[in-house]
Design a protein around this motif. Structure first.
Motif, PDB file in Angstrom:
ATOM      1  N   PHE A 122       0.849  -1.185   0.000  1.00 19.65           N
ATOM      2  CA  PHE A 122       0.000   0.000   0.000  1.00 19.65           C
ATOM      3  C   PHE A 122       0.889   1.241   0.000  1.00 19.65           C
ATOM      4  O   PHE A 122       1.857   1.312   0.766  1.00 19.65           O
ATOM      5  N   PRO A 123       0.611   2.211  -0.872  1.00 26.74           N
ATOM      6  CA  PRO A 123       1.473   3.402  -0.949  1.00 26.74           C
ATOM      7  C   PRO A 123       1.572   4.107   0.402  1.00 26.74           C
ATOM      8  O   PRO A 123       0.564   4.465   1.002  1.00 26.74           O
ATOM      9  N   ARG A 124       2.780   4.298   0.849  1.00 29.07           N
ATOM     10  CA  ARG A 124       2.954   4.865   2.187  1.00 29.07           C
ATOM     11  C   ARG A 124       2.430   6.290   2.268  1.00 29.07           C
ATOM     12  O   ARG A 124       2.010   6.738   3.339  1.00 29.07           O
ATOM     13  N   HIS A 125       2.447   7.019   1.140  1.00 30.55           N
ATOM     14  CA  HIS A 125       1.982   8.397   1.169  1.00 30.55           C
ATOM     15  C   HIS A 125       0.459   8.502   1.247  1.00 30.55           C
ATOM     16  O   HIS A 125      -0.077   9.605   1.344  1.00 30.55           O
ATOM     17  N   ARG A 126      -0.233   7.362   1.206  1.00 33.94           N
ATOM     18  CA  ARG A 126      -1.684   7.371   1.417  1.00 33.94           C
ATOM     19  C   ARG A 126      -2.059   6.765   2.773  1.00 33.94           C
ATOM     20  O   ARG A 126      -3.234   6.553   3.046  1.00 33.94           O
ATOM     21  N   ARG A 127      -1.076   6.512   3.610  1.00 28.60           N
ATOM     22  CA  ARG A 127      -1.380   5.939   4.917  1.00 28.60           C
ATOM     23  C   ARG A 127      -2.208   6.891   5.775  1.00 28.60           C
ATOM     24  O   ARG A 127      -2.996   6.440   6.601  1.00 28.60           O
TER      25      ARG A 127
END
Length: 258
Positions: free
Chosen positions: A11-16
């Motif tokens: 999962f893209p970390r910048h969308r956490r």
């Protein structure tokens, strides 16, 4: 037949931060309303200016005045489930969304713009430009999303839950949320921003409208209002939406120059 091999990725970390936010607001009870705004008066005012503010700025400015007249719509629900409390603030702070790219990933980041009930349109425009033009995560207003990107998902959820306890929810989420997809071919959409009221803007298009028995073409803004039913009832939310539409359809009040 074309067979597409399954694939997966982390999962893209910048969308956490989005995952943590959605986990935090899972107890909200959103209900959706919508209306259309005749922007004829606003279009005339903007056409008379060489560098007018965006429609978003006018909506933000009008919303601050409307919520000052409807303070319950800017209240924050706090406290445990067995002892809930509604807290009114002394000002109206708006959470706005920013569409940004981080490491090749398209990301929505939010920031809180304070005092929209008293701020002028030029101040709001300058504040939004500052948020829009800064590199992601470099401003105090967007530092929280950058922090959540660095934390594992469970820790990020726990950190955000702690940050929005009590009065922290208002500081992090504002007292109203405003978001727009008007730059795309989106007529209307409904979003829950973690506040008592969330306003959504669609794309302004020219539409035929009947006036005094005649059909004329006017610019129309689709406007949505999502409210948390735990904080407001439908009639009160409808009053807010109706007041916002009326405010936006009236000729804008001139502001003093610099």
């Amino acid at each position: 037949m074309i067979v597409v091999a399954p694939s997966d990725r982390r999962f893209p970390r910048h969308r956490r931060h989005t995952l943590a936010f959605l986990h935090t607001i899972r107890a909200d009870s959103p209900v959706h309303l919508d209306a259309e705004v005749d922007l004829s008066a606003l279009a005339t005012e903007r056409a008379a200016r060489t560098d007018p503010p965006s429609v978003f700025v006018y909506v933000l400015h009008a919303l601050g005045r409307v919520l000052a007249r409807h303070p319950d719509a800017a209240a924050t629900l706090t406290g445990p489930a067995w002892w809930p409390r509604l807290v009114r603030g002394s000002q109206v702070d708006a959470k706005v969304t920013l569409d940004q790219w981080i490491d090749g990933e398209r990301v929505v980041v939010s920031a809180v713009v304070p005092d929209i009930d008293v701020a002028g349109r030029e101040f709001l425009r300058a504040r939004l430009a500052r948020l829009r033009d800064a590199a992601p995560g470099t401003l105090p207003e967007t530092a929280g999303a950058a922090l959540l990107a660095r934390l594992p998902v469970p820790l990020g959820r726990a950190a955000l839950a702690l940050a929005v306890r009590g009065a922290g929810r208002r500081r992090r989420f504002g007292s109203v949320a405003v978001t727009s997809l008007g730059h795309r071919r989106v007529q209307r959409f409904f979003s829950s921003g973690g506040t008592a009221v969330t306003i959504g803007l669609g794309r302004v298009t020219d539409r035929p409208v009947a006036r005094d028995g005649r059909v004329t073409i006017v610019p129309v803004l689709p406007l949505s209002l999502t409210f948390d039913h735990r904080v407001l009832d439908g009639a009160a939310a409808a009053d807010v939406l109706d007041d916002l539409v009326s405010t936006l359809e009236a000729p804008p009040v001139p502001e003093p120059g610099p």
